[in-house]
Scaffold this motif. Sequence first.
Motif, short mmCIF file in Angstrom:
data_model
loop_
_atom_site.label_atom_id
_atom_site.label_comp_id
_atom_site.label_asym_id
_atom_site.label_seq_id
_atom_site.Cartn_x
_atom_site.Cartn_y
_atom_site.Cartn_z
N UNK B 265 4.83 0.41 -3.70
CA UNK B 265 5.14 1.59 -2.96
C UNK B 265 5.62 1.16 -1.77
N UNK B 266 4.74 0.59 -0.91
CA UNK B 266 4.86 0.12 0.16
C UNK B 266 6.17 -0.90 0.35
N UNK B 267 6.12 -1.76 -0.81
CA UNK B 267 7.17 -2.87 -0.80
C UNK B 267 8.36 -2.27 -0.90
N UNK B 268 8.52 -1.10 -1.59
CA UNK B 268 9.94 -0.24 -1.65
C UNK B 268 10.38 0.66 -0.54
N UNK B 269 9.18 0.76 0.02
CA UNK B 269 9.15 1.90 1.05
C UNK B 269 9.25 1.74 2.56
N UNK B 270 8.37 1.06 2.69
CA UNK B 270 8.04 0.68 4.23
C UNK B 270 9.08 -0.37 5.04
N UNK B 271 9.55 0.24 6.09
CA UNK B 271 10.36 -0.44 6.80
C UNK B 271 10.11 -1.87 7.24
N UNK B 272 8.86 -2.17 7.65
CA UNK B 272 8.37 -3.46 7.86
C UNK B 272 7.24 -3.74 7.09
N UNK B 273 7.11 -5.02 6.54
CA UNK B 273 6.03 -5.53 6.07
C UNK B 273 5.46 -6.96 6.73
N UNK B 274 4.14 -6.80 6.50
CA UNK B 274 3.58 -8.08 7.28
C UNK B 274 4.16 -9.26 6.34
N UNK B 275 4.56 -10.18 7.06
CA UNK B 275 4.90 -11.33 6.65
C UNK B 275 4.11 -11.98 5.72
N UNK B 276 4.60 -12.42 4.50
CA UNK B 276 3.56 -13.08 3.28
C UNK B 276 3.57 -14.65 3.61
N UNK B 277 2.69 -14.83 4.45
CA UNK B 277 2.70 -16.16 5.16
C UNK B 277 2.05 -17.24 4.17
N UNK B 278 0.98 -16.66 3.42
CA UNK B 278 0.45 -17.58 2.35
C UNK B 278 1.29 -18.04 1.43
#
Lengths: 366, 525
Positions: B265-278
Amino acid sequence: MMVMTSTLSVHGHNIKVTEVLKDGDTLTFLIVSQKLSGTGEHHVDRTYDDFEWLQQLLFSQEDEPGIQGVIFPSLPAKASANPSAKVMKQLGFLGLGEWQLYCKVLERYLRQVAAHSILSKNKAVEIFLTSSEPPGRQRARKNLFNRLSQAVEERRKEGYKDVDEFFQTERNHNLVLTCYAKTAAERFLDVVQSEQKIAVACAHFSASLHLCVEPGEDPDKQAFSKACVQLSEVFDSIKKNMTSVAENDMNTLGLGLDLESRCQEAEKEMLFRRTCKLVELEAARRNAEKAKPLKKAAMEEAKKTAEIEFNDICVVAKQEVHRFRAARVKMLQHTLVQWCEKQLLTAKESADQFNQQLQAFRGIAP
Amino acid sequence: MAASSDRIPPPFPDTEEPGVCDMADGDRDEGEDIFVICSNPVAVSRGVSQPDNVNEQPPDLFREDEEEEASSATAKYNGVHSDDDSDLFAEAQVEPSTDKVGSSARKELSTSSGPPPSSSVTQSPAAMQPSSSLQQLEEEEDEDIFDVDVAVTNPEKIGDGMTAYVAYKVSTRTSLAMFRSKAFSVRRRYSDFLGLYEKLSVKQSLQGCIIPPPPEKSVVGMTKVKVGMDDPSSVEFVERRRAALERYLQRVVSHPSLLQDPDVRDFLERDELPRAVSTQALSGAGFLKMINKASDAVNKMTIKMNESDTWFEDKFQEVENEEQQLRKLQVVVDSLVSHRKELCGSTAVFAKSMAMLGNSEDNTALSRALSQLAEVEDKMEQLHQEQAASDFFIFAELLADYIRLLGAMRGCFDQRVRAWQRWQEAQSTLQKKREVEAKLLWANKPEKLQQAKDEITEWESRVTQYERDFDRIGMTVRKEVLRFEKEKAKDFKGQIVKYLDAMLQSQQRLVKFWEAFLPEAKAIA
């Protein structure tokens, strides 16, 4: 050398090369011609060397005025049962398949020779078509018609300015067309070969899909297996379609472009011979002018001979060019129409086939 | 799974939704955004045009999240997922594509559950919980109505040089209540998709779900794009990736349990995601992952599970075989695609030479016919191009997807084995604790005895839990496998129909070309 003229005792327009037999490395062609008298047929077998023999004799009709103005029907390159890569490249379309196109081309050559007003009178033609014994196979002697010598002189004389506008235009035009026709034939060959490769890949895919069929009663597994089998059939149809498309291409446009290319070459050679004669003539004129009184008479004589020869050639050449132009347009028209009709038919058949398969497919998937 | 009970089949907003109805129609409206109705500035403004994920650089943020999630399982799971990732991230191959077909492929694939499944939805002999069969039936009802529709579009290069990346617009249209609105979009980059996958893997694969894998990384492909997005191979690479990301998301949202996951849901909705650094190849986390993969691989080899249920063994074997078959098919399809491209090239070249011949020709009618021929050949080249793209997008990518999915499936089986292993280890620990207790009894040390008894109690409950876990995973895996097979049959059938349709269309166009040319050829005199 055979210069005695005769009338051909067979029909020229329906000479057939019916079969080709392999004997070791040699290919032997069976030629059938209909007797004019209507009483039957001649069946003879000839090798490529026999064709070459004929061609050389046709070239060497020196007594025939203006013979050098003739555009000689073109013989393809020599083919053997196991041709090298170089020969295959030279043969182009004619090397594809089992020599069907090659036979067609030889057939066309014979028909053109038999139809030619000057050439058909050469006794060699009669012998070639009717004699049960293969004609003599001695090597041809060198003459002006030998291509090797032409290649060397070509550079110098090809650009020689003409005295006649008709011929200058024709030479220019021919130069361009020869080049383009050859390129077009080569590139079309690439297209056909790509088509054939696609057909092969489709066959592979079709076969591989059968390996994906999974046993079991599970309905989903069965559905999947059924889909694989149907897809396999689809690709089999695609393969057939591609194969037909390639064959149509080969047999119509491919053949046509090959003929056009070689015909243009033949015209080029004729024009070159005329140009060489022109060079000779102009040299003879200069010699006659500059000749010292002692040699004057001889030079004048030579000049007169050259003039007559050149005029003869020009007369024949002009006729030949007109004939050639008409023949090639007719040939190309026939080729294009045939090509289009065949491809249209194939496309319609394939569309029907795909439609059926699509309906069948949708039918089983509710 | 509680998913199905939350679903209320929503009403159809419009009648002409191209992506939703059965596959028979709507192939030809290429280029149309499937959200043509909803994609307006209102919806889009949520998904800000700013690249939303460059800002935060906390290096271990992601890992911390991960560990929180994983803490429920006692086994140390710093290695995020199964060893079969080595298959998932195999080298990518760049193949050309055209925008047109890409979007029509997208359109069709968005209806991955398009035509209702055949009446073959009988109970399979494998044990299925009554609730899950009910769920399946409900799913089938729902499949006519698409609850969540996602699309990945508008790839845009952000930044310059080696730090550049491509941002994609992810648009969602849904009627589910759990989302904040009915239609919205956000911008995401590739590493976000990868990050989502990893989060899901950690959580869901513990349950035995098949997590659809995203397309592989490609250092070569991306470097070219970073350098410049203009040349055809970069364009192709981006298009291929875009289509693959879209299919990936569609598979995720069509999975009932995954859809419920807050990360999705977050992926689809959230304006900003924490950068997936790993996900960075050379980061510390990256290295750690590689090491864990290796150790897991070794671990797998030494477990010989005492299989009481042959269903799993048989299935596993089937999966392996199938993967082999698909790989073989893939090779053949690749060769087909490359030959088609060859044909495009040679047709174009031939067309040019015919044009030259036509131009030099004296005879007017012949000249015109030859020029027409050149044009016909040009059109055919276009056709061949589309055909090649069709072959590619319909089959080559389909096969690649399924090979990856089968890898993911093998991962599930591994999860089950690991659950079994955990259970066994707990049992042996319990045994040891009991022995300790016995010794203490004999040695008569009452103070330590209580502790020992406590430990035994603790481990007894663990053993029970792990046994339950193991059983649960077994059931989930079974369900997942059946669901997978159903989806697979549907997917393949759908693609085949699409392909046949495309073939039919192209033949019909060919017929028209020839019919137009024939009079020109006949007119030569």
